[in-house]
Write a protein that holds these residues in place. Sequence first.
Motif, PDB file in Angstrom:
ATOM      1  N   PHE A 159       0.888  -1.150  -0.019  1.00 22.65           N
ATOM      2  CA  PHE A 159      -0.075  -0.050  -0.121  1.00 22.65           C
ATOM      3  C   PHE A 159       0.619   1.390  -0.153  1.00 22.65           C
ATOM      4  N   LEU A 160       1.815   1.273   0.936  1.00 21.60           N
ATOM      5  CA  LEU A 160       2.995   2.292   0.712  1.00 21.60           C
ATOM      6  C   LEU A 160       3.427   2.608  -0.665  1.00 21.60           C
ATOM      7  N   ILE A 161       3.903   1.420  -1.327  1.00 15.95           N
ATOM      8  CA  ILE A 161       4.652   1.614  -2.402  1.00 15.95           C
ATOM      9  C   ILE A 161       3.369   2.168  -3.528  1.00 15.95           C
ATOM     10  N   VAL A 162       2.403   1.461  -3.589  1.00 13.87           N
ATOM     11  CA  VAL A 162       1.380   2.102  -4.482  1.00 13.87           C
ATOM     12  C   VAL A 162       1.100   3.571  -4.142  1.00 13.87           C
ATOM     13  N   ALA A 163       0.834   3.938  -3.047  1.00  8.48           N
ATOM     14  CA  ALA A 163       0.617   5.334  -2.654  1.00  8.48           C
ATOM     15  C   ALA A 163       1.902   6.385  -3.187  1.00  8.48           C
ATOM     16  N   TYR A 164       3.170   5.762  -3.132  1.00  5.66           N
ATOM     17  CA  TYR A 164       4.336   6.582  -3.484  1.00  5.66           C
ATOM     18  C   TYR A 164       4.139   6.572  -4.917  1.00  5.66           C
ATOM     19  N   LEU A 165       3.945   5.774  -5.642  1.00  5.47           N
ATOM     20  CA  LEU A 165       3.736   5.514  -7.338  1.00  5.47           C
ATOM     21  C   LEU A 165       2.561   6.424  -7.622  1.00  5.47           C
ATOM     22  N   ALA A 166       1.751   6.287  -7.122  1.00  9.32           N
ATOM     23  CA  ALA A 166       0.411   7.173  -7.423  1.00  9.32           C
ATOM     24  C   ALA A 166       0.636   8.607  -7.216  1.00  9.32           C
ATOM     25  N   GLY A 167       1.626   9.045  -6.041  1.00  9.58           N
ATOM     26  CA  GLY A 167       1.627  10.404  -5.836  1.00  9.58           C
ATOM     27  C   GLY A 167       0.568  10.812  -4.705  1.00  9.58           C
ATOM     28  N   TRP A 168       0.199   9.856  -3.686  1.00 10.99           N
ATOM     29  CA  TRP A 168      -0.728   9.908  -2.688  1.00 10.99           C
ATOM     30  C   TRP A 168       0.123  10.458  -1.405  1.00 10.99           C
ATOM     31  N   THR A 169       1.335  10.820  -1.439  1.00 11.45           N
ATOM     32  CA  THR A 169       2.102  10.858  -0.177  1.00 11.45           C
ATOM     33  C   THR A 169       2.025  12.282   0.383  1.00 11.45           C
ATOM     34  N   SER A 170       1.071  12.949  -0.103  1.00 12.18           N
ATOM     35  CA  SER A 170       0.949  14.437   0.757  1.00 12.18           C
ATOM     36  C   SER A 170      -0.458  14.183   1.530  1.00 12.18           C
ATOM     37  N   SER A 171      -0.960  13.173   1.442  1.00  8.34           N
ATOM     38  CA  SER A 171      -2.177  12.916   2.199  1.00  8.34           C
ATOM     39  C   SER A 171      -1.671  11.898   3.418  1.00  8.34           C
ATOM     40  N   ASN A 172      -1.937  12.718   4.563  1.00  5.30           N
ATOM     41  CA  ASN A 172      -1.621  11.881   5.806  1.00  5.30           C
ATOM     42  C   ASN A 172      -2.284  10.479   6.194  1.00  5.30           C
ATOM     43  N   LEU A 173      -3.756  10.759   5.540  1.00  8.20           N
ATOM     44  CA  LEU A 173      -4.838   9.600   5.942  1.00  8.20           C
ATOM     45  C   LEU A 173      -4.113   8.286   5.109  1.00  8.20           C
ATOM     46  N   VAL A 174      -3.640   8.341   3.983  1.00 10.78           N
ATOM     47  CA  VAL A 174      -3.139   7.314   3.197  1.00 10.78           C
ATOM     48  C   VAL A 174      -1.875   6.554   3.893  1.00 10.78           C
ATOM     49  N   LEU A 175      -1.141   7.588   4.371  1.00  7.50           N
ATOM     50  CA  LEU A 175       0.125   7.017   4.980  1.00  7.50           C
ATOM     51  C   LEU A 175      -0.079   6.492   6.405  1.00  7.50           C
ATOM     52  N   LEU A 176      -0.917   6.980   7.098  1.00  2.03           N
ATOM     53  CA  LEU A 176      -1.156   6.498   8.539  1.00  2.03           C
ATOM     54  C   LEU A 176      -2.094   5.281   8.296  1.00  2.03           C
ATOM     55  N   SER A 177      -2.731   5.480   7.488  1.00  2.00           N
ATOM     56  CA  SER A 177      -3.467   3.842   7.560  1.00  2.00           C
ATOM     57  C   SER A 177      -2.766   2.735   6.742  1.00  2.00           C
ATOM     58  N   ALA A 178      -1.817   2.967   6.194  1.00  2.00           N
ATOM     59  CA  ALA A 178      -0.677   1.833   5.727  1.00  2.00           C
ATOM     60  C   ALA A 178       0.372   1.636   7.186  1.00  2.00           C
ATOM     61  N   LEU A 179       0.602   2.627   7.688  1.00  2.00           N
ATOM     62  CA  LEU A 179       1.298   2.354   9.039  1.00  2.00           C
ATOM     63  C   LEU A 179       0.321   1.499  10.092  1.00  2.00           C
ATOM     64  N   PHE A 180      -0.940   1.903  10.113  1.00  2.00           N
ATOM     65  CA  PHE A 180      -1.635   1.115  11.036  1.00  2.00           C
ATOM     66  C   PHE A 180      -1.679  -0.430  10.732  1.00  2.00           C
ATOM     67  N   ILE A 181      -1.868  -0.508   9.402  1.00  2.00           N
ATOM     68  CA  ILE A 181      -1.989  -1.831   8.874  1.00  2.00           C
ATOM     69  C   ILE A 181      -0.559  -2.692   9.243  1.00  2.00           C
ATOM     70  N   ILE A 182       0.549  -2.009   8.982  1.00  2.00           N
ATOM     71  CA  ILE A 182       1.784  -2.814   9.263  1.00  2.00           C
ATOM     72  C   ILE A 182       1.970  -2.785  10.771  1.00  2.00           C
TER      73      ILE A 182
END
Length: 60
Positions: free
Chosen positions: A20-43
């Motif tokens: 999910f983190l890799i897809v978020a990086y490739l899609a350019g979603w890294t400016s959204s904290n919700l996406v990054l925090l949800s991936a961190l929560f899953i991990i």
Amino acid sequence: MNNRLKQLIGVALVIIGALFLIVAYLAGWTSSNLVLLSALFIIVIGVFLHVKLAKSGEKY
């Protein structure tokens, strides 16, 4: 549920979170904290489950 399958749930969650983190990086979603925090929560949940299930399956 099979004991071996139970132990793999934690590892699977860690891999899903990392993908999910890799897809978020490739899609350019890294400016959204919700996406990054949800991936961190899953991990974190995956690591916690893996350690908990590994400890409960061990014989001391």
